[in-house]
Design a protein around this motif. Sequence first.
Motif, PDB file in Angstrom:
ATOM      1  N   TYR A   6      -6.463   2.645  -5.661  1.00  0.00           N
ATOM      2  CA  TYR A   6      -5.714   1.377  -5.703  1.00  0.00           C
ATOM      3  C   TYR A   6      -4.968   1.229  -7.029  1.00  0.00           C
ATOM      4  O   TYR A   6      -3.805   0.833  -7.055  1.00  0.00           O
ATOM      5  CB  TYR A   6      -6.648   0.185  -5.502  1.00  0.00           C
ATOM      6  N   PHE A   9      -2.056   3.609  -7.107  1.00  0.00           N
ATOM      7  CA  PHE A   9      -0.964   3.123  -6.270  1.00  0.00           C
ATOM      8  C   PHE A   9      -0.196   2.000  -6.950  1.00  0.00           C
ATOM      9  O   PHE A   9       1.035   1.976  -6.919  1.00  0.00           O
ATOM     10  CB  PHE A   9      -1.496   2.658  -4.912  1.00  0.00           C
ATOM     11  N   TYR A  12       1.948   3.401  -9.706  1.00  0.00           N
ATOM     12  CA  TYR A  12       3.132   4.038  -9.126  1.00  0.00           C
ATOM     13  C   TYR A  12       4.149   2.983  -8.676  1.00  0.00           C
ATOM     14  O   TYR A  12       5.344   3.102  -8.969  1.00  0.00           O
ATOM     15  CB  TYR A  12       2.741   4.926  -7.938  1.00  0.00           C
TER      16      TYR A  12
END
Length: 145
Positions: A6, A9, A12
């Motif tokens: 998580y 992500f 990113y």
Amino acid sequence: MRFFLYILFFIYAYCEISFFIKVADSIGVFLALICIIATSFIGFSLVKTQGLKNFSIMRQKMANHQSLKDEVIKNFALLFAGFFLLIPGFLTDILGAILLIPYMQEFLVKLIVKKMPIKSTLVSSTSINQSEEIIEGEFRRKNDE
């Protein structure tokens, strides 16, 4: 592990969105969106042409009974390049374009092959048939009545 994914992500997504905002500030939102779509189309056409070229090289090497490990690694690089070009965003497009560069693919091949030795053997149908005895003949089927 799930928590780490998580966080990765969100890091990113934050980088991708902030990079898009900086590009959109300098060239405009509409032009930035057009650039993202254009890089996807151009990238997919490059992945297709390089993939077909690599496939023909693989067929030639299979016919000559040579090792295919370099081409398999290049195909994985092309697969990841296509995946990165599919994801909208400038950072993933840059990473996908880097994976499309043949010199980068050669570098990855050398790096991966050096790290883990891959042994491959090729078994063809002609080598199997040569070791067995071949019996020629004719046959007829009788219909069950």
